[in-house]
Write a protein that holds these residues in place. Structure first.
Motif, mmCIF file in Angstrom:
data_model
loop_
_atom_site.group_PDB
_atom_site.id
_atom_site.type_symbol
_atom_site.label_atom_id
_atom_site.label_comp_id
_atom_site.label_asym_id
_atom_site.label_seq_id
_atom_site.Cartn_x
_atom_site.Cartn_y
_atom_site.Cartn_z
ATOM 1 N N LEU A 16 -30.294 -16.759 -13.857
ATOM 2 C CA LEU A 16 -30.730 -16.311 -15.170
ATOM 3 C C LEU A 16 -30.826 -17.516 -16.101
ATOM 4 O O LEU A 16 -30.042 -18.457 -15.986
ATOM 5 C CB LEU A 16 -29.738 -15.297 -15.713
ATOM 6 C CG LEU A 16 -29.513 -14.065 -14.825
ATOM 7 C CD1 LEU A 16 -28.371 -13.230 -15.369
ATOM 8 C CD2 LEU A 16 -30.786 -13.246 -14.748
ATOM 9 N N PRO A 17 -31.779 -17.488 -17.051
ATOM 10 C CA PRO A 17 -31.949 -18.650 -17.941
ATOM 11 C C PRO A 17 -30.684 -19.022 -18.720
ATOM 12 O O PRO A 17 -30.362 -20.202 -18.844
ATOM 13 C CB PRO A 17 -33.068 -18.207 -18.887
ATOM 14 C CG PRO A 17 -33.811 -17.157 -18.138
ATOM 15 C CD PRO A 17 -32.808 -16.471 -17.268
ATOM 16 N N ALA A 18 -29.953 -18.046 -19.232
ATOM 17 C CA ALA A 18 -28.740 -18.356 -20.000
ATOM 18 C C ALA A 18 -27.672 -18.963 -19.096
ATOM 19 O O ALA A 18 -26.943 -19.864 -19.509
ATOM 20 C CB ALA A 18 -28.208 -17.112 -20.701
ATOM 21 N N LEU A 19 -27.578 -18.471 -17.871
ATOM 22 C CA LEU A 19 -26.623 -19.047 -16.921
ATOM 23 C C LEU A 19 -27.022 -20.478 -16.589
ATOM 24 O O LEU A 19 -26.168 -21.379 -16.571
ATOM 25 C CB LEU A 19 -26.542 -18.203 -15.646
ATOM 26 C CG LEU A 19 -25.684 -18.782 -14.513
ATOM 27 C CD1 LEU A 19 -24.234 -19.004 -14.956
ATOM 28 C CD2 LEU A 19 -25.751 -17.867 -13.292
ATOM 29 N N ARG A 20 -28.292 -20.704 -16.358
ATOM 30 C CA ARG A 20 -28.784 -22.060 -16.045
ATOM 31 C C ARG A 20 -28.426 -23.016 -17.188
ATOM 32 O O ARG A 20 -27.960 -24.112 -16.972
ATOM 33 C CB ARG A 20 -30.299 -22.004 -15.795
ATOM 34 C CG ARG A 20 -31.011 -23.315 -15.717
ATOM 35 C CD ARG A 20 -30.600 -24.303 -14.698
ATOM 36 N NE ARG A 20 -30.336 -23.814 -13.384
ATOM 37 C CZ ARG A 20 -29.595 -24.494 -12.500
ATOM 38 N NH1 ARG A 20 -29.077 -25.671 -12.809
ATOM 39 N NH2 ARG A 20 -29.377 -24.033 -11.317
ATOM 40 N N ARG A 21 -28.630 -22.566 -18.432
ATOM 41 C CA ARG A 21 -28.288 -23.418 -19.581
ATOM 42 C C ARG A 21 -26.782 -23.690 -19.643
ATOM 43 O O ARG A 21 -26.369 -24.814 -19.904
ATOM 44 C CB ARG A 21 -28.760 -22.776 -20.888
ATOM 45 C CG ARG A 21 -30.258 -22.876 -21.109
ATOM 46 C CD ARG A 21 -30.662 -22.523 -22.541
ATOM 47 N NE ARG A 21 -30.034 -21.318 -23.056
ATOM 48 C CZ ARG A 21 -30.476 -20.073 -22.847
ATOM 49 N NH1 ARG A 21 -31.565 -19.876 -22.124
ATOM 50 N NH2 ARG A 21 -29.846 -19.041 -23.372
ATOM 51 N N ALA A 22 -25.984 -22.655 -19.397
ATOM 52 C CA ALA A 22 -24.524 -22.831 -19.435
ATOM 53 C C ALA A 22 -24.067 -23.840 -18.387
ATOM 54 O O ALA A 22 -23.085 -24.550 -18.588
ATOM 55 C CB ALA A 22 -23.818 -21.493 -19.231
ATOM 56 N N LEU A 23 -24.783 -23.915 -17.288
ATOM 57 C CA LEU A 23 -24.420 -24.841 -16.210
ATOM 58 C C LEU A 23 -24.967 -26.251 -16.426
ATOM 59 O O LEU A 23 -24.436 -27.200 -15.847
ATOM 60 C CB LEU A 23 -24.911 -24.303 -14.868
ATOM 61 C CG LEU A 23 -24.185 -23.074 -14.328
ATOM 62 C CD1 LEU A 23 -24.925 -22.502 -13.129
ATOM 63 C CD2 LEU A 23 -22.745 -23.415 -13.968
ATOM 64 N N THR A 24 -26.017 -26.389 -17.241
ATOM 65 C CA THR A 24 -26.685 -27.694 -17.318
ATOM 66 C C THR A 24 -26.768 -28.303 -18.710
ATOM 67 O O THR A 24 -27.077 -29.490 -18.828
ATOM 68 C CB THR A 24 -28.114 -27.600 -16.750
ATOM 69 O OG1 THR A 24 -28.858 -26.649 -17.519
ATOM 70 C CG2 THR A 24 -28.099 -27.203 -15.284
ATOM 71 N N ASP A 25 -26.548 -27.533 -19.759
ATOM 72 C CA ASP A 25 -26.646 -28.094 -21.106
ATOM 73 C C ASP A 25 -25.703 -29.282 -21.258
ATOM 74 O O ASP A 25 -24.604 -29.295 -20.691
ATOM 75 C CB ASP A 25 -26.313 -27.036 -22.164
ATOM 76 C CG ASP A 25 -27.473 -26.101 -22.453
ATOM 77 O OD1 ASP A 25 -28.586 -26.341 -21.941
ATOM 78 O OD2 ASP A 25 -27.257 -25.117 -23.187
ATOM 79 N N PRO A 26 -26.112 -30.276 -22.055
ATOM 80 C CA PRO A 26 -25.233 -31.424 -22.284
ATOM 81 C C PRO A 26 -24.016 -31.031 -23.124
ATOM 82 O O PRO A 26 -24.007 -29.987 -23.772
ATOM 83 C CB PRO A 26 -26.120 -32.411 -23.035
ATOM 84 C CG PRO A 26 -27.200 -31.587 -23.631
ATOM 85 C CD PRO A 26 -27.384 -30.393 -22.749
ATOM 86 N N GLY A 27 -23.014 -31.880 -23.077
ATOM 87 C CA GLY A 27 -21.826 -31.669 -23.899
ATOM 88 C C GLY A 27 -20.535 -31.683 -23.115
ATOM 89 O O GLY A 27 -19.510 -32.122 -23.614
ATOM 90 N N LEU A 28 -20.576 -31.190 -21.892
ATOM 91 C CA LEU A 28 -19.404 -31.191 -21.010
ATOM 92 C C LEU A 28 -19.842 -31.641 -19.622
ATOM 93 O O LEU A 28 -21.007 -31.511 -19.263
ATOM 94 C CB LEU A 28 -18.781 -29.795 -20.921
ATOM 95 C CG LEU A 28 -18.247 -29.190 -22.219
ATOM 96 C CD1 LEU A 28 -17.798 -27.750 -21.978
ATOM 97 C CD2 LEU A 28 -17.104 -30.013 -22.782
ATOM 98 N N ARG A 29 -18.887 -32.137 -18.865
ATOM 99 C CA ARG A 29 -19.202 -32.561 -17.495
ATOM 100 C C ARG A 29 -19.758 -31.383 -16.690
ATOM 101 O O ARG A 29 -19.304 -30.251 -16.858
ATOM 102 C CB ARG A 29 -17.928 -33.037 -16.793
ATOM 103 C CG ARG A 29 -17.362 -34.329 -17.292
ATOM 104 C CD ARG A 29 -16.010 -34.590 -16.597
ATOM 105 N NE ARG A 29 -15.404 -35.812 -17.050
ATOM 106 C CZ ARG A 29 -14.541 -35.896 -18.067
ATOM 107 N NH1 ARG A 29 -14.178 -34.829 -18.734
ATOM 108 N NH2 ARG A 29 -14.028 -37.065 -18.396
ATOM 109 N N PRO A 30 -20.684 -31.676 -15.787
ATOM 110 C CA PRO A 30 -21.168 -30.602 -14.911
ATOM 111 C C PRO A 30 -20.088 -30.203 -13.905
ATOM 112 O O PRO A 30 -19.201 -30.998 -13.579
ATOM 113 C CB PRO A 30 -22.377 -31.225 -14.206
ATOM 114 C CG PRO A 30 -22.152 -32.698 -14.294
ATOM 115 C CD PRO A 30 -21.345 -32.949 -15.540
ATOM 116 N N LEU A 31 -20.188 -28.982 -13.456
ATOM 117 C CA LEU A 31 -19.274 -28.501 -12.423
ATOM 118 C C LEU A 31 -19.624 -29.133 -11.083
ATOM 119 O O LEU A 31 -20.771 -29.559 -10.867
ATOM 120 C CB LEU A 31 -19.386 -26.978 -12.296
ATOM 121 C CG LEU A 31 -18.960 -26.165 -13.511
ATOM 122 C CD1 LEU A 31 -19.215 -24.681 -13.265
ATOM 123 C CD2 LEU A 31 -17.513 -26.411 -13.860
ATOM 124 N N PRO A 32 -18.671 -29.169 -10.147
ATOM 125 C CA PRO A 32 -19.021 -29.601 -8.791
ATOM 126 C C PRO A 32 -20.174 -28.731 -8.267
ATOM 127 O O PRO A 32 -20.233 -27.522 -8.557
ATOM 128 C CB PRO A 32 -17.736 -29.351 -7.997
ATOM 129 C CG PRO A 32 -16.640 -29.377 -9.022
ATOM 130 C CD PRO A 32 -17.254 -28.820 -10.277
#
Length: 194
Positions: A3-19
């Motif tokens: 989902l677009p909102a999930l994709r943003r939560a996973l990729t938006d800048p500001g915090l390290r990405p998850l493994p």
């Protein structure tokens, strides 16, 4: 397709990405975006804690991969119990552990889903304690009993006096807690539902 909102939560800048493995699992589950943002916030703090421990307490023997994956997935059971994203509940703990195991995640990495809230148990090691600590400090919450367990582990591993280990951990937690508003705002920017 996530989902677009999930994709943003996973990729938006500001915090390290998850493994990658954790991010893929959240996408496969079509997890709530708020959950992904929360996991990134806790993972971000856990990464700082792991780096701090490696620098100041190298004899602690932290399994960085386990702590980082554990922080990135500790609340994954909330994908099955989304009501616990905005309210109390502990059903997500065992559900998350079972979910991770069903998806082929080995026990040494899946265990954090069930141990992150039971840090005072008898078989809890430093890796579990660091995930639990990250899950509190990300929002500037301090838990004296949890921090005492971490201090005990720091002192035992290093041979330093408990008061010195306490001061070191207190300084680290204060520094991490200072970023809580930024992390809380990051999490709040994403909807609870897709």
């Amino acid at each position: 397709m996530p989902l677009p909102a999930l994709r943003r939560a996973l990729t938006d800048p500001g915090l390290r990405p998850l493994p990658d493995r954790a991010a893929r699992l959240l996408e496969d589950l079509r997890a709530p975006p708020r959950l992904a943002a929360h996991l990134r916030a806790v993972h971000d703090v856990a990464a700082d804690l792991v780096a701090w421990a490696a620098e100041h307490y190298p004899s602690l023997g932290v399994d960085a991969e386990a702590v980082l994956f554990g922080a990135a997935t500790h609340d994954i059971g909330k994908a099955l119990h989304p009501g616990e994203l905005s309210g109390p509940g502990a059903e997500h703990e065992h559900a998350g552990h079972a979910l991770l195991r069903e998806h082929g995640v080995e026990e040494r990495l899946a265990r954090f889903a069930r141990t992150h809230a039971s840090w005072d148990g008898p078989d809890i090691g430093i890796d579990d304690l660091l995930v639990s600590l990250a899950d509190k400090v990300w929002k500037a919450k301090r838990v004296p009993g949890l921090e005492k367990r971490v201090v005990d582990a720091l002192a035992a591993a290093s041979g330093r006096e408990r008061w010195q280990a306490f001061m070191d951990l207190d300084d680290a937690c204060d520094r991490l807690a200072a970023g809580a508003d930024r992390r809380l705002a990051f999490q709040a920017a994403y909807p609870v539902n897709g």
